[in-house]
Structure formats: structure tokens, C-alpha cells
Design a protein around this motif. Structure first.
Motif, short mmCIF file in Angstrom:
data_model
loop_
_atom_site.label_atom_id
_atom_site.label_comp_id
_atom_site.label_asym_id
_atom_site.label_seq_id
_atom_site.Cartn_x
_atom_site.Cartn_y
_atom_site.Cartn_z
N PRO A 117 0.80 -1.23 0.00
CA PRO A 117 0.00 0.00 0.00
C PRO A 117 0.83 1.28 0.00
N ASP A 118 2.07 1.18 0.44
CA ASP A 118 2.90 2.39 0.52
C ASP A 118 3.86 2.54 -0.67
N TRP A 119 3.75 1.69 -1.66
CA TRP A 119 4.60 1.78 -2.84
C TRP A 119 4.04 2.83 -3.80
N THR A 120 4.94 3.46 -4.54
CA THR A 120 4.51 4.41 -5.57
C THR A 120 4.22 3.65 -6.86
N THR A 121 3.51 4.31 -7.74
CA THR A 121 3.24 3.72 -9.06
C THR A 121 4.54 3.42 -9.78
#
Length: 154
Positions: A117-121
Motif C-alpha cells: 500500500p505504501d509503494w509508488t506507481t
């Protein structure tokens, strides 16, 4: 620029750990070979002989035969005569089989989304591109002999 062995080793360990986690997460889902049969047959878009599916999955043909029979009993594949060779049969994925594949895909996407959930695109896209590149490199390195040596008998 050549990568060093330590970095390659770290990548190998990470991929093995990922594979282990994915195998454990799949305990309640469809059997790995059955899933492979469905995936390969669906990707083909036309009927495939069981031997072709076995070759694609690098498994023993008898394993594919057993899994095809079980999938046919549950209505996920259809076994049809091969018009080019009456002694052979073709395996086609049914709408129920496609629905099963779609459901498993959606479950996998949900599980990954919940895990990152905390990863960037950009991070997700970079990992996806790197893994796709790794798969392509592994496929390019494989030869017919290495694909059939030590085939698991599932």
C-alpha cells in the motif's frame, strides 16, 4: 556494466522467497499444475493437445492428463476430438474455467495491493518491468534440452 555475484545472489534469494510466499498463499486455491493447464489452454485461444500443454509447463504428460480429466469433471475444460488426428484430443477452456482464472487473478491482484500500500506507481512499474525482463532472459536462456531435463512428475 556487469553486475556482481553478490547482487545476483541477493536477487536469486529474493525470487526464491517470493516464490515460497506465493506457493504458501495458494494453499486454498487450485492445484499448481491444474492452474497451469487452465492458463496455458486459455492463452492459446484454441484447443491444445495435452502433450503441447505438458511441454509448455515442463511437466510429465501423464500429469497433464490427470489434471485435464479432473478439470473436465468440474466443467472447467472441454475435451474435444482433434479434427486433424482422430486419435488425439484437444483441450479447450470453458467459460467456467475462464471465470476460475479471472477469480484467481483478481485474488492475486488484491493480495499484492494489500501487501504494497505504501509503494509508488513508479516502484510498482519498475518491479513489474524488471520481473518481466528476468522472465524473458530465463526463457531466452532455456534450450529444449534444459526445458525437459529433470521434468517434475506431478
Amino acid at each position: 556494466m556487469q553486475v556482481n555475484r553478490e547482487d545476483v545472489g541477493a536477487l536469486a534469494v529474493a525470487v526464491m522467497e517470493l516464490t515460497d510466499r506465493m506457493n504458501r498463499a495458494r494453499t486454498n486455491a487450485i492445484d499448481r499444475t491444474a492452474l497451469g493447464v487452465l492458463r496455458v489452454a486459455a492463452t492459446a485461444g484454441k484447443g491444445m493437445r495435452p502433450t503441447e500443454i505438458a511441454d509448455e509447463l515442463s511437466v510429465h504428460p501423464s500429469s497433464v492428463t490427470r489434471h485435464v480429466q479432473a478439470l473436465a469433471q468440474t466443467g472447467k475444460v472441454a475435451i474435444k476430438p482433434d479434427p486433424a488426428d482422430g486419435r488425439a484430443s484437444l483441450i479447450e477452456v470453458t467459460p467456467a474455467g475462464l471465470a476460475e482464472l479471472w477469480q484467481l487473478y483478481e485474488q492475486g491482484v488484491d493480495a499484492f495491493a494489500d501487501s504494497i500500500p505504501d509503494w509508488t506507481t513508479d516502484e510498482v512499474r519498475a518491479l513489474a518491468a524488471g520481473l518481466s525482463r528476468l522472465v524473458a532472459a530465463l526463457d531466452a536462456r532455456a534450450t529444449p534440452q534444459t526445458q525437459t531435463e529433470g521434468k517434475p512428475h506431478q
